[in-house]
Motif scaffolding. Sequence first.
Motif, PDB file in Angstrom:
ATOM      1  N   THR A   1      -5.943  -6.208  -3.422  1.00  0.00           N
ATOM      2  CA  THR A   1      -5.184  -4.954  -3.509  1.00  0.00           C
ATOM      3  C   THR A   1      -4.527  -4.790  -4.877  1.00  0.00           C
ATOM      4  N   LEU A   2      -4.069  -5.912  -5.449  1.00  0.00           N
ATOM      5  CA  LEU A   2      -3.365  -5.847  -6.729  1.00  0.00           C
ATOM      6  C   LEU A   2      -4.299  -5.660  -7.925  1.00  0.00           C
ATOM      7  N   LYS A   3      -5.570  -6.046  -7.765  1.00  0.00           N
ATOM      8  CA  LYS A   3      -6.506  -5.900  -8.880  1.00  0.00           C
ATOM      9  C   LYS A   3      -6.758  -4.421  -9.185  1.00  0.00           C
ATOM     10  N   ASN A   4      -6.812  -4.154 -10.449  1.00  0.00           N
ATOM     11  CA  ASN A   4      -7.108  -2.788 -10.900  1.00  0.00           C
ATOM     12  C   ASN A   4      -6.095  -1.756 -10.383  1.00  0.00           C
ATOM     13  N   THR A   5      -4.823  -2.137 -10.484  1.00  0.00           N
ATOM     14  CA  THR A   5      -3.760  -1.199 -10.079  1.00  0.00           C
ATOM     15  C   THR A   5      -2.824  -0.970 -11.278  1.00  0.00           C
ATOM     16  N   PRO A   6      -3.211  -0.124 -12.199  1.00  0.00           N
ATOM     17  CA  PRO A   6      -2.403   0.086 -13.413  1.00  0.00           C
ATOM     18  C   PRO A   6      -1.058   0.742 -13.153  1.00  0.00           C
ATOM     19  N   SER A   7      -0.879   1.285 -11.968  1.00  0.00           N
ATOM     20  CA  SER A   7       0.391   1.969 -11.684  1.00  0.00           C
ATOM     21  C   SER A   7       1.548   0.994 -11.518  1.00  0.00           C
ATOM     22  N   ILE A   8       1.253  -0.273 -11.206  1.00  0.00           N
ATOM     23  CA  ILE A   8       2.330  -1.250 -11.037  1.00  0.00           C
ATOM     24  C   ILE A   8       2.050  -2.497 -11.862  1.00  0.00           C
ATOM     25  N   LYS A   9       3.111  -3.266 -12.086  1.00  0.00           N
ATOM     26  CA  LYS A   9       3.020  -4.530 -12.796  1.00  0.00           C
ATOM     27  C   LYS A   9       3.793  -5.571 -12.002  1.00  0.00           C
TER      28      LYS A   9
ATOM     29  N   ARG B   1       0.827  -1.210   0.000  1.00  0.00           N
ATOM     30  CA  ARG B   1       0.000   0.000   0.000  1.00  0.00           C
ATOM     31  C   ARG B   1       0.858   1.255   0.000  1.00  0.00           C
ATOM     32  N   ALA B   2       1.976   1.211   0.724  1.00  0.00           N
ATOM     33  CA  ALA B   2       2.875   2.368   0.751  1.00  0.00           C
ATOM     34  C   ALA B   2       3.444   2.636  -0.631  1.00  0.00           C
ATOM     35  N   PHE B   3       3.809   1.570  -1.323  1.00  0.00           N
ATOM     36  CA  PHE B   3       4.383   1.752  -2.662  1.00  0.00           C
ATOM     37  C   PHE B   3       3.314   2.236  -3.642  1.00  0.00           C
ATOM     38  N   LEU B   4       2.108   1.661  -3.536  1.00  0.00           N
ATOM     39  CA  LEU B   4       1.018   2.071  -4.424  1.00  0.00           C
ATOM     40  C   LEU B   4       0.688   3.550  -4.253  1.00  0.00           C
TER      41      LEU B   4
ATOM     42  N   ALA C   1       3.368   5.447  -6.039  1.00  0.00           N
ATOM     43  CA  ALA C   1       3.251   5.220  -7.481  1.00  0.00           C
ATOM     44  C   ALA C   1       2.106   6.023  -8.084  1.00  0.00           C
ATOM     45  N   GLU C   2       1.003   6.088  -7.363  1.00  0.00           N
ATOM     46  CA  GLU C   2      -0.147   6.846  -7.869  1.00  0.00           C
ATOM     47  C   GLU C   2       0.118   8.346  -7.831  1.00  0.00           C
ATOM     48  N   GLN C   3       0.824   8.798  -6.787  1.00  0.00           N
ATOM     49  CA  GLN C   3       1.178  10.215  -6.711  1.00  0.00           C
ATOM     50  C   GLN C   3       2.070  10.632  -7.879  1.00  0.00           C
ATOM     51  N   LYS C   4       2.926   9.705  -8.317  1.00  0.00           N
ATOM     52  CA  LYS C   4       3.856  10.002  -9.400  1.00  0.00           C
ATOM     53  C   LYS C   4       3.283   9.644 -10.773  1.00  0.00           C
ATOM     54  N   ASN C   5       2.012   9.225 -10.775  1.00  0.00           N
ATOM     55  CA  ASN C   5       1.344   8.873 -12.035  1.00  0.00           C
ATOM     56  C   ASN C   5       2.106   7.799 -12.825  1.00  0.00           C
ATOM     57  N   LEU C   6       2.591   6.819 -12.111  1.00  0.00           N
ATOM     58  CA  LEU C   6       3.320   5.737 -12.768  1.00  0.00           C
ATOM     59  C   LEU C   6       2.368   4.809 -13.497  1.00  0.00           C
ATOM     60  N   GLU C   7       2.901   4.141 -14.521  1.00  0.00           N
ATOM     61  CA  GLU C   7       2.139   3.117 -15.223  1.00  0.00           C
ATOM     62  C   GLU C   7       2.993   1.871 -15.363  1.00  0.00           C
ATOM     63  N   GLN C   8       2.457   0.761 -14.893  1.00  0.00           N
ATOM     64  CA  GLN C   8       3.106  -0.551 -15.046  1.00  0.00           C
ATOM     65  C   GLN C   8       4.542  -0.569 -14.492  1.00  0.00           C
ATOM     66  N   PHE C   9       4.739   0.061 -13.342  1.00  0.00           N
ATOM     67  CA  PHE C   9       6.071   0.033 -12.734  1.00  0.00           C
ATOM     68  C   PHE C   9       6.326  -1.369 -12.171  1.00  0.00           C
ATOM     69  N   PRO C  10       7.485  -1.998 -12.495  1.00  0.00           N
ATOM     70  CA  PRO C  10       7.706  -3.398 -12.100  1.00  0.00           C
ATOM     71  C   PRO C  10       7.947  -3.569 -10.611  1.00  0.00           C
ATOM     72  N   VAL C  11       7.218  -4.533 -10.028  1.00  0.00           N
ATOM     73  CA  VAL C  11       7.440  -4.940  -8.640  1.00  0.00           C
ATOM     74  C   VAL C  11       7.518  -6.462  -8.592  1.00  0.00           C
ATOM     75  N   HIS C  12       8.050  -6.979  -7.478  1.00  0.00           N
ATOM     76  CA  HIS C  12       8.259  -8.416  -7.322  1.00  0.00           C
ATOM     77  C   HIS C  12       7.593  -8.865  -6.022  1.00  0.00           C
ATOM     78  N   ILE C  13       6.692  -9.816  -6.129  1.00  0.00           N
ATOM     79  CA  ILE C  13       5.900 -10.260  -4.971  1.00  0.00           C
ATOM     80  C   ILE C  13       6.594 -11.443  -4.308  1.00  0.00           C
ATOM     81  N   LYS C  14       6.916 -11.268  -3.018  1.00  0.00           N
ATOM     82  CA  LYS C  14       7.616 -12.304  -2.250  1.00  0.00           C
ATOM     83  C   LYS C  14       6.603 -13.115  -1.443  1.00  0.00           C
ATOM     84  N   LEU C  15       6.656 -14.444  -1.600  1.00  0.00           N
ATOM     85  CA  LEU C  15       5.797 -15.358  -0.856  1.00  0.00           C
ATOM     86  C   LEU C  15       6.609 -16.062   0.220  1.00  0.00           C
TER      87      LEU C  15
END
Length: 813
Positions: free
Chosen positions: A594-602, A554-557, A560-574
């Motif tokens: 949380t990840l659904k409908n988040t165009p700012s990250i990929k 959520r902090a990164f999102l 990312a939204e404040q900076k109007n990013l699109e498809q910025f790459p992130v890596h999900i750790k399990l």
Amino acid sequence: MSLKIQHIIPEIHARFSGNPDTEIDTVSIDSRSLQNNSQTLFFALAGLNNDAHQYIPDLIAKGVQNFVVNHIPKDLESKANFLLVENTLQALQDFASYYRKSFHFPIIGITGSNGKTIVKEWLNFLLSPDYNIIRSPKSYNSQVGVPLSVISINEKHNLGIFEAGISTVREMEKLEKIIQPTIGILTNIGSAHDEGFQNLEEKISEKLRLFEHSEVLIYQKNTLVDSLIDATTKTFSWSFNDKNANVFITQKQLSEKTQLSISYDTISFNAIIPFQDKASIENAISCLMALLYLGYLPEIIQERMQLLYSVEMRLKVKNGINNTAIVDDSYSSDYQSLKIALDFLEQQKQYKKKTIILSDIIQSGLPTDELYKKVSELVTSNKIDRVIGVGEEIGTYSNSFKNIITYKNTDDLISDFKNLNFENETILIKGARIFQFEKITSLLEEKTHETVLEINLNAISHNLNFFKSKLKPQTKLMVMVKAFGYGSGGFEIAKLLEYHKADYLGVAFADEGIALKSAGITLPIMVLNPENTSFSAIIEHNLEPEIYSIKGLRAFLKIAEQKNLEQFPVHIKLDTGMHRLGFQEDDLDELIATLKNTPSIKVKSILSHMATSDDLTHHEFAKSQIALFEKLSARLMQELSINPIRHILNTSGISNYPEAQYDMVRLGIGLYGVSNDPSETKYLENVGTLKSIISQIRTIQSGESVGYGRRFMASKETKIATIPIGYADGIPRSWGNQLGYVMIKNQKASIVGSVCMDMLMVDVSTIDCLEGDPVIIFGEDPNVTYIAEKLGTIPYEILTGISHRVKRVFYRE
């Protein structure tokens, strides 16, 4: 070299597509070289995990037009000349063999386990007053290096010196056809590459294949070797103890020198060499034997042998003054090694601006006008910003170079040193030995204390390729360069990995990644442990964060939204069982929502980390982690309709769980020559050697003590050497008190007393050593795995503990 393709086609058994009248003047196997041009013949070599065919489109775009391939890449047939063969490496060797047959001067072929390169360089020195010599550059003695060496012959040469190295059977017969030596030299046979042969007899027999058609074989007389030499081979042997040898030699040690007494036919004479160690003496005698065979008079042999010198066989990268990096090749200046050094400069440049300090070129075999025209073209193709020439010859041809300043000699350059304003640049120092460029290196080198960690870039490349060979062709490779490259140096390792086209780099924290990006690394870099406060900097420097919690996501999102990013790459750790960082199964519903409908990250990748990949007693737990990773990652992919990279394997996992390679693996400690599997370790090469010197030697008497707390008490007269390295440099204090040791003159010297902050003391009572002599703290022996075992820790801790105040020196053999 100037050859028409139509003449090459039958020699390499090729089918041809294109214009056969095309001429080529150089050969290349490296798509990254800036020296490739329209008259280059590029051999697309294909290995287990690297196929040069994939780089052909880029090469065509850069103007290369001639390719030897085992298949023509799609849609390219009409865009270049293609010579189609079954095996491109075999074609390279066949081409070199064909080219070699055009020349009919003497060729000295050298093989053995040890000493090949030294003997080659010394013979070049000893014979160069009388011959125009072509020799293997550096240690180019492999199945690829030998043909590249031979292809460098030109019409002005009248003597060749080539070395040949093999690691298993049926390799030498290929090299023999390429070198076709007339004079053979067999150097010392040791344990190198033993694993490739059934026994010592097989190893010697294979090496002797190099001399099957030679007019003579020079060697140290030996019962075993004698029994394996073909009866038709003419030999010229030497010995210290067998008077049936052609040349009988005795030796006598002088002050830091050795006097050799030589008896040959009716001739007897003495020769002095400036060495006392066994290896140097044997190598010098191999050279002396060649001089005798070639008919040199004793007085010439005596005069030249005493001038032999220590050979520096490595290209070194060092930190310099004023934010400079130095590529040190200050003892060699010939045309072929210049080409290699310029490629290395491009590979290891730390600063965009590139400077070369270059002496007159020695022994090119080319007319001077042609030589400096070619050197100028090399400098231009490698985009060198500034040339500093030293010597009468290069000064005469200064008009051939852009932005050049010249000096008649090294002393003139040193006198003007302050006016050259070295800063924020990478500097290649390339000079013939007579120019004493080590003086320039000393001025440019950043001053630190005499302890250094030497990093072998060849070994890193070897280890990288070893682990690549375990991967499926489609599996990507992330290499971990966190913790300052496991103590070895972050940028330099990253630059080499970029050169080898790794897919990803991994760092622990944002500042490590920022430093690499700021230094010019372009590979994607994943930050494994990002703090929320570093997200803005991560975005600014195009790093890619690992996200391991809802809070972090959520902090990164938000940013990312404040900076109007699109498809910025992130890596999900399990978290599949390590229980360190990562989303657990119970978190998945919230994570997906949380990840659904988040165009700012990929979601670029999904990963997990294995807790027991190195310990097969926990095999079932490891399998359960893999199974859980499959389950959780598959759910994420399905519900989010994504197809990211998946990766779970670390170094041990690559070897122990190959079925779980997924789309990418992460190579860490294995790159640096460390494996938890002893059977695997023997295939890896040592990367780091920590060296120092003896500061002082003293003798103490029985009852006297050494160090804090008097923890060592001498029971007899004892010779103690002090070494300027301590726990502030990363040597564990617990390694003292006679548990640990260092190596001096290839002998163990036990550490006595406690390791101090900046020093440690060793017992050298049985070692003939002097103040200033080199000391090995760790490397091949003792290695970091051994030290870790004795201290009850892991090699990671030893490697990463080496202080930043210890200077790193990177080198290539």
